[in-house]
Write an enzyme that holds these catalytic residues in place. Structure first.
Site, PDB file in Angstrom:
ATOM      1  N   ILE A 105      -7.366   6.737  26.002  1.00  0.00           N
ATOM      2  CA  ILE A 105      -6.383   6.098  26.872  1.00  0.00           C
ATOM      3  C   ILE A 105      -6.747   6.453  28.308  1.00  0.00           C
ATOM      4  CG2 ILE A 105      -4.510   5.992  25.178  1.00  0.00           C
ATOM      5  CD1 ILE A 105      -3.328   8.500  26.289  1.00  0.00           C
ATOM      6  N   ASP A 106      -6.300   5.641  29.247  1.00  0.00           N
ATOM      7  CA  ASP A 106      -6.693   5.828  30.641  1.00  0.00           C
ATOM      8  C   ASP A 106      -6.193   7.150  31.208  1.00  0.00           C
ATOM      9  OD1 ASP A 106      -7.788   3.267  30.563  1.00  0.00           O
ATOM     10  OD2 ASP A 106      -5.932   2.329  31.279  1.00  0.00           O
ATOM     11  N   LYS A 107      -6.837   7.584  32.253  1.00  0.00           N
ATOM     12  CA  LYS A 107      -6.484   8.847  32.921  1.00  0.00           C
ATOM     13  C   LYS A 107      -4.992   8.919  33.233  1.00  0.00           C
ATOM     14  CE  LYS A 107      -7.132  11.299  37.307  1.00  0.00           C
ATOM     15  NZ  LYS A 107      -7.813  11.288  38.629  1.00  0.00           N
ATOM     16  N   ARG A 136      -2.493  -3.398  30.519  1.00  0.00           N
ATOM     17  CA  ARG A 136      -2.409  -3.569  31.975  1.00  0.00           C
ATOM     18  C   ARG A 136      -2.855  -4.970  32.399  1.00  0.00           C
ATOM     19  NH1 ARG A 136      -5.772   1.511  33.991  1.00  0.00           N
ATOM     20  NH2 ARG A 136      -5.155   0.712  36.057  1.00  0.00           N
TER      21      ARG A 136
END
Length: 305
Positions: A137-139, A237
């Site tokens: 998963i993204d930062k 997103r």
């Protein structure tokens, strides 16, 4: 290095090579075999095939299993929120702001650095930089990840990701009041050709499907649950931005003018469910929303009282 050479029997003619080899090497998944092909570790008659290559009788197949590289990423004593752990896997709740694995220019402070300190046994399938990492998963996205401790577990978990049987639910705060109670976004994604940091809706991209439903509405904002059918980079997103409802705080796909001072998109991987790779039973994990997320919702609720 372990080299295997054998000849295809007539009865196996017409079988895809990835399917064939996953049956020859019963402890290896098709996705693992496909990874070997991408690394030029499999050859047919001296040439690297495509994963969908259909075998011919008497093809000579060479398969090389390379020894795992010695990890060169430093173990770091970083606190981890571990939801569950056994001999096969670890389920962690990643905090917002933590990168999942090292990359050029960012070799410290990642989830992998923390995992290496906590656990010496991680699967080697993804090499020296991403040991044990089944999915990312993204930062600036918080929430649940499953990490594999051995290659067998890694293969079985990866197969569930690939066949879309792993349950992944996210909570997101989006800009605007979404009228629909629920919906599905089915739009292909690929790297944005003008900006390599971004993903975009691209006709010849990989199929991406996001199901969403409204949890709560506020003045100018909506809290939604997103259920991933596929798991592409930046999927939620990009998909929500594509229908005019970008995530609050999103620095790449969100509105330029942001009302709240945030560290990134308001997105949390809240629920993860899968078949346990060795116990062969369904397990599910869920977490509370992080404090900053809850605080933001409370503020929006107070505005409509």
């Amino acid at each position: 290095m372990d080299k295997n050479i054998f000849t295809v029997d007539e009865k196996d003619q017409g079988t895809r090579i990835d399917k064939y080899l996953s049956e020859v090497f019963v402890d290896k998944s098709r996705s693992f075999i496909q990874g070997l092909i991408e690394k030029d570790s499999i050859k047919v008659n001296g040439k690297v095939p495509k994963s969908n290559y259909k075998l011919k009788a008497f093809d000579e197949i060479e398969v090389i299993f390379k020894e795992p590289e010695v990890l060169k990423v430093d173990a770091e004593e970083i606190p981890l929120h571990i939801l569950y752990e056994d001999k096969d896997l670890i389920v962690v709740n990643k905090v917002q702001g933590m990168v999942v694995h090292p990359a050029p220019g960012n070799y410290n402070g990642t989830l992998v650095n923390a995992l290496l300190f906590h656990c010496k046994d991680l699967s080697s399938i993804n090499g020296v930089i991403r040991p044990g990492i089944v999915h990312r998963i993204d930062k600036d996205t918080s929430g649940i990840l499953v990490v594999a401790k051995n290659d067998e577990s890694h293969n079985k978990l990866s197969e569930q990701l690939k066949d879309h049987s792993m349950k992944r639910e996210y909570y997101a705060l989006i800009e605007g009041r979404l009228k629909n109670e629920k919906g599905t976004i089915d739009k292909p994604l690929a790297r944005n050709k003008r900006d390599r940091l971004k993903m975009g809706i691209v006709d010849d991209g990989k199929r991406a499907v996001t199901h969403y439903e409204v949890i709560e509405r506020y003045n100018g904002y909506t809290l939604i649950k997103c259920i991933l059918e596929t798991g592409r980079t930046h999927q939620i997103r990009v998909h929500m931005a594509s229908i005019g409802f970008p995530l609050v705080g999103d620095p790449l796909y969100g509105f330029k003018k942001q009302r709240f001072k945030l560290k990134g998109q308001v997105l949390h991987a809240k629920t993860l469910g899968f078949i346990h790779p060795t116990e062969n039973k369904y397990v599910e994990f869920t977490t509370e929303l992080p404090e900053y997320f809850i605080g933001l919702i409370d503020k929006l609720r107070n505005e409509i009282r």
